[in-house]
Design a protein around this motif. Structure first.
Motif, PDB file in Angstrom:
ATOM      1  N   THR A 171       1.119  -1.112   0.293  1.00 35.64           N
ATOM      2  CA  THR A 171      -0.075  -0.178   0.185  1.00 35.64           C
ATOM      3  C   THR A 171       0.679   1.690  -0.086  1.00 35.64           C
ATOM      4  N   THR A 172       0.643   2.994   0.332  1.00 36.60           N
ATOM      5  CA  THR A 172       1.270   3.890  -0.309  1.00 36.60           C
ATOM      6  C   THR A 172       0.761   4.328   1.259  1.00 36.60           C
ATOM      7  N   ILE A 173      -0.053   3.443   2.371  1.00 35.72           N
ATOM      8  CA  ILE A 173       0.317   4.106   3.446  1.00 35.72           C
ATOM      9  C   ILE A 173       1.017   4.105   4.220  1.00 35.72           C
ATOM     10  N   ASP A 174       1.785   5.756   5.047  1.00 38.14           N
ATOM     11  CA  ASP A 174       2.517   5.722   6.016  1.00 38.14           C
ATOM     12  C   ASP A 174       2.283   5.081   7.527  1.00 38.14           C
ATOM     13  N   GLN A 175       2.892   3.992   8.359  1.00 37.70           N
ATOM     14  CA  GLN A 175       2.307   3.859   9.051  1.00 37.70           C
ATOM     15  C   GLN A 175       1.957   5.005  10.818  1.00 37.70           C
ATOM     16  N   THR A 176       3.785   5.151  10.518  1.00 40.36           N
ATOM     17  CA  THR A 176       4.106   6.097  11.057  1.00 40.36           C
ATOM     18  C   THR A 176       2.446   6.765  11.381  1.00 40.36           C
ATOM     19  N   ILE A 177       2.475   7.385  10.053  1.00 37.91           N
ATOM     20  CA  ILE A 177       1.638   8.666   9.996  1.00 37.91           C
ATOM     21  C   ILE A 177      -0.170   8.242  10.402  1.00 37.91           C
ATOM     22  N   GLN A 178      -0.249   7.093   9.823  1.00 38.26           N
ATOM     23  CA  GLN A 178      -1.996   6.702  10.343  1.00 38.26           C
ATOM     24  C   GLN A 178      -2.073   6.666  11.071  1.00 38.26           C
ATOM     25  N   GLN A 179      -1.479   5.984  11.979  1.00 33.92           N
ATOM     26  CA  GLN A 179      -1.402   5.413  13.484  1.00 33.92           C
ATOM     27  C   GLN A 179      -1.356   7.326  14.337  1.00 33.92           C
ATOM     28  N   LYS A 180      -0.063   8.432  13.959  1.00 36.90           N
ATOM     29  CA  LYS A 180      -0.354   9.469  14.401  1.00 36.90           C
ATOM     30  C   LYS A 180      -1.898   9.581  14.245  1.00 36.90           C
ATOM     31  N   ALA A 181      -2.382  10.012  12.792  1.00 35.63           N
ATOM     32  CA  ALA A 181      -3.645   9.981  12.277  1.00 35.63           C
ATOM     33  C   ALA A 181      -4.797  10.198  13.525  1.00 35.63           C
ATOM     34  N   GLU A 182      -5.250   8.909  13.536  1.00 35.08           N
ATOM     35  CA  GLU A 182      -5.922   7.844  13.720  1.00 35.08           C
ATOM     36  C   GLU A 182      -5.901   8.135  15.665  1.00 35.08           C
ATOM     37  N   GLU A 183      -4.963   8.277  16.100  1.00 37.83           N
ATOM     38  CA  GLU A 183      -4.566   9.168  17.461  1.00 37.83           C
ATOM     39  C   GLU A 183      -5.362  10.482  17.850  1.00 37.83           C
ATOM     40  N   LEU A 184      -4.828  11.272  16.629  1.00 34.83           N
ATOM     41  CA  LEU A 184      -5.752  12.504  16.912  1.00 34.83           C
ATOM     42  C   LEU A 184      -7.091  12.577  16.594  1.00 34.83           C
ATOM     43  N   VAL A 185      -7.589  12.248  15.124  1.00 35.57           N
ATOM     44  CA  VAL A 185      -9.011  11.969  14.863  1.00 35.57           C
ATOM     45  C   VAL A 185     -10.379  11.169  16.504  1.00 35.57           C
ATOM     46  N   ASP A 186      -8.968  10.758  17.021  1.00 35.29           N
ATOM     47  CA  ASP A 186      -9.468   9.757  18.437  1.00 35.29           C
ATOM     48  C   ASP A 186      -9.640  11.529  19.966  1.00 35.29           C
ATOM     49  N   GLN A 187      -8.349  11.947  20.073  1.00 37.33           N
ATOM     50  CA  GLN A 187      -8.159  12.591  20.393  1.00 37.33           C
ATOM     51  C   GLN A 187      -9.292  13.953  20.277  1.00 37.33           C
ATOM     52  N   TYR A 188      -9.824  14.306  19.362  1.00 35.64           N
ATOM     53  CA  TYR A 188     -11.201  15.333  19.017  1.00 35.64           C
ATOM     54  C   TYR A 188     -12.053  14.236  19.577  1.00 35.64           C
ATOM     55  N   LYS A 189     -12.456  13.409  19.556  1.00 36.19           N
ATOM     56  CA  LYS A 189     -13.848  13.250  19.421  1.00 36.19           C
ATOM     57  C   LYS A 189     -14.155  13.115  18.255  1.00 36.19           C
ATOM     58  N   ILE A 190     -13.652  12.799  17.453  1.00 39.67           N
ATOM     59  CA  ILE A 190     -14.135  12.962  15.873  1.00 39.67           C
ATOM     60  C   ILE A 190     -15.621  11.192  16.055  1.00 39.67           C
TER      61      ILE A 190
END
Length: 582
Positions: free
Chosen positions: A239-258
């Protein structure tokens, strides 16, 4: 009389015997691999009754991130033990010493075991390469140090990657020509579904031990290692996913309670997905409960003022962007006084920066008089209409799609709406029937950043054989159809930057970030209500760094009350995070 009864009983016995023989023939010779309506493989089931086995690798292909790291699974070096150890004399103390665990804990685990296991499961103890070699050098039957594949408890980009499951009827329908065990896992969503045919297993890798009815050794205490031994399969989907960026992005989305929404991050240079987050999460116990299995980044949504970018492009190319023209932003689209968003009198650039509805409602009506299809024409030029995911010819598939469940965008649903001035005005501000996916909006930003060049979006760059060589590549491809001119793209770039630089711009909170940002906000009324209050879709879409574009990012929070500016905060934190990583 008794003779007739005897003959009758003999005939009945003969018929029963023949039926029994026929049944045995069916079981033993004819339907051995698909017995009964449930298609039970009797050969496999009989083997299971007299074997104990531990699957080390299911044989299904894996997904890798852009750097070659496993996404859905992890491989751990573990200590594998077989239950028959409790019946023989073995050097548990030496194994415990090498593995760095308690001798008593090791013996207790074996005593309680009914089947082969990795010591410490569900959280197995990981061994070093040296420990593996020393344990295997002991050559103790039933004691192995192996590399075993485990499914991750939390899979990154779970809706994008998708799910697998056992579905015998779907398996038979999808692959009528292939002889596959009915328990073969098939992809049922996401990339698991679209790449399913490539990922099908040749067979599992496992350790097998034969036992009698009481669990005692049947052929001695030798454990057999079973491996399909194919140097090419299973394949890996890169895939073209960057695992480090993906994990940090998910943490942010959950941190802001989306609760409903997410984000899409594209690499502008090769137009590939670096991260994709969709909420709500998948309920692993019941994936089809709620909407967690749905990838919201591929579903059309009401986009609000982000669509003003399309109206601006059309206005620029039809010379309606006169900088001296002043729009009355003290009024709403319908001419009534604008009390909530009274911006005063603004020119074209300021109207875009401050997102004046009156300006873009008027421009949309003026454009519609020139051509009723003009908004759709420019929405297509900016890749909002139609699918944007990679598609093309792969092997025997003429129309292979990386995102098979991607929605198409739209502006109007009917010719009546297309010709109605009031509907056109509402469409000019991204309301009424206007819809687009977050992926398409991210692609629009990437298109503008590249100077108008439209490209397909990739989530997979290649499929690799087991030995690392390339099986299939998914090259960069342009989207078909017309695009905006480089001049128009340059003008849009300046407008999007002004949204952030203008002291009253809707993106002014992003002006002091380490990367210079250009973008557009959007707040769309959804028509849904909660506690009597209107719900909205909140967007921020943009790209950065402005001077040398590298990333296109869209953040969306769906069906929320208007208070708060969560999407801008997430956008800002993503920019900071990427700056630090770079």
């Amino acid at each position: 009389m008794w003779r007739k009864r005897t003959v009758g009983w003999l005939i009945l016995c003969m018929v029963c015997l023949l039926l029994l023989i026929a049944r045995l023939v069916q079981i033993q010779l004819l339907d051995t691999e698909s017995f009964s309506k449930h298609n039970v493989n009797l050969l496999e089931e009989s083997v299971k009754q007299r074997t104990q086995e531990l699957v080390i690798d299911s044989g299904r292909g894996d997904f890798l991130d852009r750097n070659g790291e496993l996404l859905t699974h992890k491989k751990l070096r573990v200590l594998v033990l077989f239950p028959f150890l409790k019946k023989i004399d073995w050097d548990a103390e030496k194994v415990a010493e090498i593995a760095g665990i308690s001798n008593q804990a090791l013996r207790n685990a074996v005593e309680n075991a009914k089947k082969p296991f990795a010591f410490g499961e569900p959280y197995p103890i990981e061994l070093t390469t040296s420990q593996m070699e020393r344990i295997n050098a002991l050559k103790i039957p039933g004691v192995f140090a192996v590399e075993k594949k485990f499914e991750r408890a939390s899979v990154p980009a779970e809706q994008l990657i998708g799910l697998t499951g056992e579905n015998a009827s779907l398996l038979k329908k999808r692959y009528p020509e292939k002889e596959l065990p009915e328990k073969t896992q098939v992809g049922v969503s996401g990339l698991e579904e679209s790449f399913d045919e490539f990922l099908l297993p040749e067979g599992p890798t496992k350790l097998v031990y034969h036992v009698d009815g009481g669990g005692a050794p049947l052929f001695g205490i030798n454990v057999k290692y079973v491996d399909p031994a194919n140097p090419f399969y299973p394949v890996n989907v890169r895939t073209t996913i960057d695992q480090t960026i993906q994990q940090k992005a998910e943490e942010l989305v959950d941190q802001y309670k989306i609760k409903k929404g997410g984000l899409v991050l594209l690499n502008i240079e090769d137009n590939s997905v670096l991260a994709m987050v969709s909420r709500p999460k998948i309920n692993k116990k019941n994936p089809y409960e709620g909407s967690g299995i749905t990838n919201r980044m591929l579903k059309q949504e009401i986009m609000g003022s982000v669509f003003k970018t399309v109206v601006a492009a059309a206005a620029i190319e039809h010379n309606l962007d006169d900088p001296t023209r002043i729009f009355d932003c003290t009024k709403k689209i319908n001419g009534k006084p604008e009390r909530k968003y009274n911006h005063g009198k603004l020119n074209f650039t300021e109207s875009f920066a401050r997102s004046c509805n009156r300006t873009f409602g008027e421009l949309a009506k003026e454009l519609q008089k020139k051509d009723p299809s003009i908004l759709e024409e420019y929405a297509e030029k900016l890749s909002l209409i139609g699918s944007v995911g990679w598609k093309g010819e792969i092997y025997h598939t003429d129309d292979f799609r990386q995102f098979p469940n991607e929605d198409k965008g739209r502006v109007f649903l009917s010719d009546e709406a297309r010709k109605d001035a009031n509907f056109v005005a509402m469409s000019g501000i991204g309301q009424h029937e206007v819809r687009a996916t977050p992926l398409a909006v991210a692609n629009m930003m990437a298109t503008i950043a590249r100077g108008g060049q439209k490209e397909m979006v990739r989530a997979v760059s290649k499929i690799q054989y087991k030995n690392g060589t390339t099986m299939v590549e998914f090259p960069e491809k342009n989207l078909s159809g017309e695009s905006i001119s480089p001049y128009t793209a340059m003008k849009l770039q300046k407008l999007l930057r002004e949204v952030v630089l203008n002291p009253n711009g809707t993106g002014r909170a992003l002006s002091s970030l380490p990367y210079s940002v250009a973008g557009k906000s959007g707040t769309a009324e959804t028509g849904k209500y909660e506690d009597g209050k209107q719900l909205h879709n909140k967007w921020f879409a943009g790209y950065f760094p402005f001077e040398k574009p590298k990333y296109a990012l869209v953040v969306v929070n769906l069906d929320v009350k208007e208070t708060g500016n969560t999407v801008n905060l997430i956008f800002a934190d993503m920019v900071k995070m990427l700056y630090e990583l770079d």
